[in-house]
Design a protein around this motif. Structure first.
Motif, mmCIF file in Angstrom:
data_model
loop_
_atom_site.group_PDB
_atom_site.id
_atom_site.type_symbol
_atom_site.label_atom_id
_atom_site.label_comp_id
_atom_site.label_asym_id
_atom_site.label_seq_id
_atom_site.Cartn_x
_atom_site.Cartn_y
_atom_site.Cartn_z
ATOM 1 N N ASP A 62 56.653 44.984 53.522
ATOM 2 C CA ASP A 62 55.769 44.448 53.024
ATOM 3 C C ASP A 62 55.869 44.319 51.516
ATOM 4 O OD1 ASP A 62 52.638 43.937 53.524
ATOM 5 O OD2 ASP A 62 52.780 45.168 51.858
ATOM 6 N N GLN A 79 53.720 42.870 47.987
ATOM 7 C CA GLN A 79 52.529 42.528 47.531
ATOM 8 C C GLN A 79 52.769 42.066 45.844
ATOM 9 O OE1 GLN A 79 48.909 42.665 48.445
ATOM 10 N NE2 GLN A 79 49.141 41.241 46.708
ATOM 11 N N PHE A 87 49.548 37.426 46.098
ATOM 12 C CA PHE A 87 50.075 37.246 47.669
ATOM 13 C C PHE A 87 50.821 38.230 48.141
ATOM 14 C CE2 PHE A 87 53.361 35.179 44.675
ATOM 15 C CZ PHE A 87 54.331 35.739 45.440
ATOM 16 N N GLN A 88 50.871 38.168 49.590
ATOM 17 C CA GLN A 88 51.323 39.229 50.089
ATOM 18 C C GLN A 88 52.398 38.605 50.956
ATOM 19 O OE1 GLN A 88 48.687 41.889 52.160
ATOM 20 N NE2 GLN A 88 50.137 43.526 52.434
ATOM 21 N N LYS A 94 51.694 36.493 54.739
ATOM 22 C CA LYS A 94 50.624 37.325 55.154
ATOM 23 C C LYS A 94 49.226 36.995 54.666
ATOM 24 C CE LYS A 94 51.282 41.592 56.218
ATOM 25 N NZ LYS A 94 51.627 43.010 56.113
ATOM 26 N N HIS A 95 49.128 36.869 53.390
ATOM 27 C CA HIS A 95 47.810 36.660 52.729
ATOM 28 C C HIS A 95 48.079 36.090 51.307
ATOM 29 C CE1 HIS A 95 43.612 37.105 51.613
ATOM 30 N NE2 HIS A 95 44.117 37.662 50.345
ATOM 31 N N SER A 96 47.358 34.941 50.761
ATOM 32 C CA SER A 96 47.464 34.501 49.468
ATOM 33 C C SER A 96 46.197 34.316 48.855
ATOM 34 C CB SER A 96 48.077 33.152 49.525
ATOM 35 O OG SER A 96 48.086 32.485 48.059
ATOM 36 N N ASN A 97 45.886 34.937 47.496
ATOM 37 C CA ASN A 97 44.728 34.708 46.655
ATOM 38 C C ASN A 97 44.787 33.571 45.696
ATOM 39 O OD1 ASN A 97 43.588 36.910 47.658
ATOM 40 N ND2 ASN A 97 44.472 38.268 46.410
#
Length: 239
Positions: A123, A125, A140-141, A174-177
């Motif tokens: 993982d 980050q 983002f991850q 997995k995820h993004s800001n």
């Protein structure tokens, strides 16, 4: 004791079996945390040892030994890495990017005939650090997957190793800001970084190895190493 984090338990787990031709000594081979020892949530695999020998002494070392080591160092956070990666500067020219990487779970390795494999899932980050500031902002991850082939050898008192990648790093967002992320370009950057930094660092650690349960003033020579299903078999003569 191995280091400040881990020890290895070499205690007998049943009485030695003595015949007119040999002595069979069953020892545990389990890494444990020096700060808090907890039960291992997986069992040692069965080992079907060959019956023909031409060395004075043999050590059968199961994959359980290595996987308990992975568990201890993962729980201690020593498999986590923080990276300030200049390779990402072109993607984010207005800020410094810092990466925090950690395994999703302790990496396990497998022994098959003639081969040792490990397939970690990491993982990652990413944080941005703005100019003239120490504040971090999550960007983002990623999930990062790959697998390694591990070459293992033995000297007079230690098992040592080295890794080589069997596949390129594969990235999944997995995820993004910050909206869309060019995962394909990130994969290229991560693979360059892995070749230049991660693999050499892993090899430096594996080169240190871990000690064999050899009594003081006993030295191994004419060492033979075989990789079997679930275990390594080391044969040697002794001085």
């Amino acid at each position: 004791m191995i280091d400040q984090v881990a020890g290895i338990d070499y205690r007998l787990f049943r009485a030695p079996q003595v015949t007119s031709k040999s002595v069979d000594i069953p020892i545990k081979g389990e890494f444990f945390s020096q700060s808090q020892r907890t039960p291992v949530p997986f069992d040692a695999p069965a080992m079907m040892l060959p019956q023909q020998y031409d060395r004075m002494v043999y050590f059968a070392v199961s994959e359980y030994v290595f996987n308990t080591a992975s568990r201890v160092y993962h729980q201690a956070g020593l498999l986590n890495v923080t990276i300030s990666n200049e390779h990402l500067a072109g993607l984010f020219p207005n800020m410094q990017v810092q990466l925090e990487a950690s395994p999703e779970s302790e990496p396990h390795l497998w022994f098959t005939l003639g081969k040792v494999t490990i397939a970690p899932v990491m993982d990652v980050q990413a944080f941005g650090i703005l100019p003239n500031s120490s504040d971090r902002r999550p960007l983002f991850q990623l999930r990062v997957k790959t697998n390694f082939s591990i070459s293992i050898s033995v000297n007079s008192d230690r098992i040592v190793g080295s890794v080589s990648p069997e596949s390129e790093l594969k990235l999944e967002l997995k995820h993004s800001n910050i909206g869309s992320v060019d995962v394909e370009e990130m994969e290229t950057i991560f693979n360059v970084f892995a070749r230049e930094v991660i693999y050499p660092s892993l090899n430096a650690q594996l080169k240190k190895g871990f000690p064999l349960p050899v009594p003081r003033n006993i030295f191994l020579n004419n060492v033979e190493l075989q990789i079997h299903e679930n275990f390594l078999l080391l044969g040697a003569n002794i001085n």
